[in-house]
Design an enzyme around this catalytic site. Sequence first.
Site, PDB file in Angstrom:
ATOM      1  N   HIS A 145       0.853  -1.193   0.000  1.00  0.00           N
ATOM      2  CA  HIS A 145       0.000   0.000   0.000  1.00  0.00           C
ATOM      3  C   HIS A 145       0.883   1.235   0.000  1.00  0.00           C
ATOM      4  CE1 HIS A 145      -3.860   2.133   0.762  1.00  0.00           C
ATOM      5  NE2 HIS A 145      -3.037   3.031   1.276  1.00  0.00           N
ATOM      6  N   CYS A 146       0.996   1.876  -1.149  1.00  0.00           N
ATOM      7  CA  CYS A 146       1.761   3.115  -1.278  1.00  0.00           C
ATOM      8  C   CYS A 146       1.172   3.903  -2.442  1.00  0.00           C
ATOM      9  CB  CYS A 146       3.251   2.834  -1.477  1.00  0.00           C
ATOM     10  SG  CYS A 146       3.604   1.648  -2.798  1.00  0.00           S
ATOM     11  N   HIS A 147       1.635   5.128  -2.620  1.00  0.00           N
ATOM     12  CA  HIS A 147       1.055   6.025  -3.617  1.00  0.00           C
ATOM     13  C   HIS A 147       2.152   6.764  -4.370  1.00  0.00           C
ATOM     14  CE1 HIS A 147      -2.700   5.583  -1.268  1.00  0.00           C
ATOM     15  NE2 HIS A 147      -1.976   5.890  -0.203  1.00  0.00           N
ATOM     16  N   TYR A 160      -7.518  17.912  -1.399  1.00  0.00           N
ATOM     17  CA  TYR A 160      -6.229  18.391  -0.899  1.00  0.00           C
ATOM     18  C   TYR A 160      -5.257  18.470  -2.056  1.00  0.00           C
ATOM     19  CZ  TYR A 160      -4.866  13.433  -1.147  1.00  0.00           C
ATOM     20  OH  TYR A 160      -4.619  12.150  -1.588  1.00  0.00           O
ATOM     21  N   ARG A 185     -10.456   0.862  -6.154  1.00  0.00           N
ATOM     22  CA  ARG A 185     -10.639   1.338  -4.788  1.00  0.00           C
ATOM     23  C   ARG A 185     -11.932   2.125  -4.671  1.00  0.00           C
ATOM     24  NH1 ARG A 185      -6.922   5.587  -1.282  1.00  0.00           N
ATOM     25  NH2 ARG A 185      -6.883   4.424   0.664  1.00  0.00           N
ATOM     26  N   TYR A 205     -12.184   1.656   1.626  1.00  0.00           N
ATOM     27  CA  TYR A 205     -11.633   2.526   2.660  1.00  0.00           C
ATOM     28  C   TYR A 205     -12.800   3.188   3.379  1.00  0.00           C
ATOM     29  CZ  TYR A 205      -8.360   5.901   4.793  1.00  0.00           C
ATOM     30  OH  TYR A 205      -7.603   6.633   5.676  1.00  0.00           O
ATOM     31  N   HIS A 254      -6.448  -0.541   6.147  1.00  0.00           N
ATOM     32  CA  HIS A 254      -6.083  -0.116   7.498  1.00  0.00           C
ATOM     33  C   HIS A 254      -7.087  -0.566   8.563  1.00  0.00           C
ATOM     34  CE1 HIS A 254      -3.906   2.062   4.554  1.00  0.00           C
ATOM     35  NE2 HIS A 254      -4.694   3.113   4.502  1.00  0.00           N
ATOM     36  N   ASP A 269       2.210   3.046   3.190  1.00  0.00           N
ATOM     37  CA  ASP A 269       1.340   4.198   2.911  1.00  0.00           C
ATOM     38  C   ASP A 269       2.152   5.423   2.488  1.00  0.00           C
ATOM     39  OD1 ASP A 269      -1.216   5.373   2.547  1.00  0.00           O
ATOM     40  OD2 ASP A 269      -1.074   6.389   4.469  1.00  0.00           O
ATOM     41  N   ASN A 307      -2.145  13.546   4.004  1.00  0.00           N
ATOM     42  CA  ASN A 307      -3.085  14.114   4.971  1.00  0.00           C
ATOM     43  C   ASN A 307      -2.761  13.836   6.436  1.00  0.00           C
ATOM     44  OD1 ASN A 307      -5.226  15.616   3.563  1.00  0.00           O
ATOM     45  ND2 ASN A 307      -5.551  13.679   2.514  1.00  0.00           N
TER      46      ASN A 307
END
Length: 304
Positions: A31-33, A49, A124, A157, A181, A257, A262
């Site tokens: 899980h990363c972006h 954001y 997602r 999520y 999570h 993550d 945020n």
Amino acid sequence: MEFTKTPGWLDWYAGPATPKFKLPAGAVDAHCHVFGPGAEFPFAPERKYTPCDASKQQLYALRDQLGFSRNVVVQATCHGADNRAMVDALIHSEGKARGVATVRRTVTDEELEAMHAAGVRGVRFNFVKRLVDFTPKDELLEIAGRIAKWDWHVVIYFEAVDLPELWDFFTALPTKVVVDHMGRPDVSKPVDGPEFELFLKFMRDNPNVWSKVSCPERLSVTGPKALNGELNAYKDVVPFARRVVEEFPDRVLWGTDWPHPNLKDHMPDDGLLVDFIPHIAPTAELQHKLLVDNPMRLYWPEEV
């Protein structure tokens, strides 16, 4: 195009520590972006954001430093349903990354096929109201039905308090379902209390449901934070994550993550985050399932 970061935005931690915990060979950061870079991949007009840039090159440099072999790149909400930055990261990963996209009802079969070829293996659905606008559940069910033929899964999520009202929708999904999570439990409540017990029941009753036991930095109330060499970070989250890992060892995933969108009060050292893992998966067998066997089965089944 130039973008101005959201006021108070915390940039990712530069120069993370080398983890004391040695990851098993073949470990996957599941899980990363990537964010932009905005000049190349503009952020979505409807975003809630505006982040810092966090490029594929920076993500893969972190992968190598921490000792991971592969990544699962999850579409960030700041890019909406424009998956170009995420797909570009997959294409340039030399087969070491898979992806999770955000799509709308209007997505074409040709677009889904192209994403599959690039390495996308899931979509997602975000139900965190402060991050996204509401999407009708009939549209989401339609999307889930369409991606099922590709053997993709749905990542959900949501926050723990919303699980009761979302239960019927989640259990109607025709695919594997991966919870981000642990459904964001309130870790100030008892681990054996009714709220977290409902989440465990959700997993027990639905063998197609998996969970990421990630993001203690988002869930922790009392810390300590993963900074300044702290090797026992986020102790208040450990009982929750360990409970899920030990009861559902074949249906858990873990990820950094990065670059931690945020976060409001601190930015964790990703090396110290890796040192959280043996606290929630205390044996070599559980660590291997969490970090290698499970993500490979879900994202690279052709290699298993």
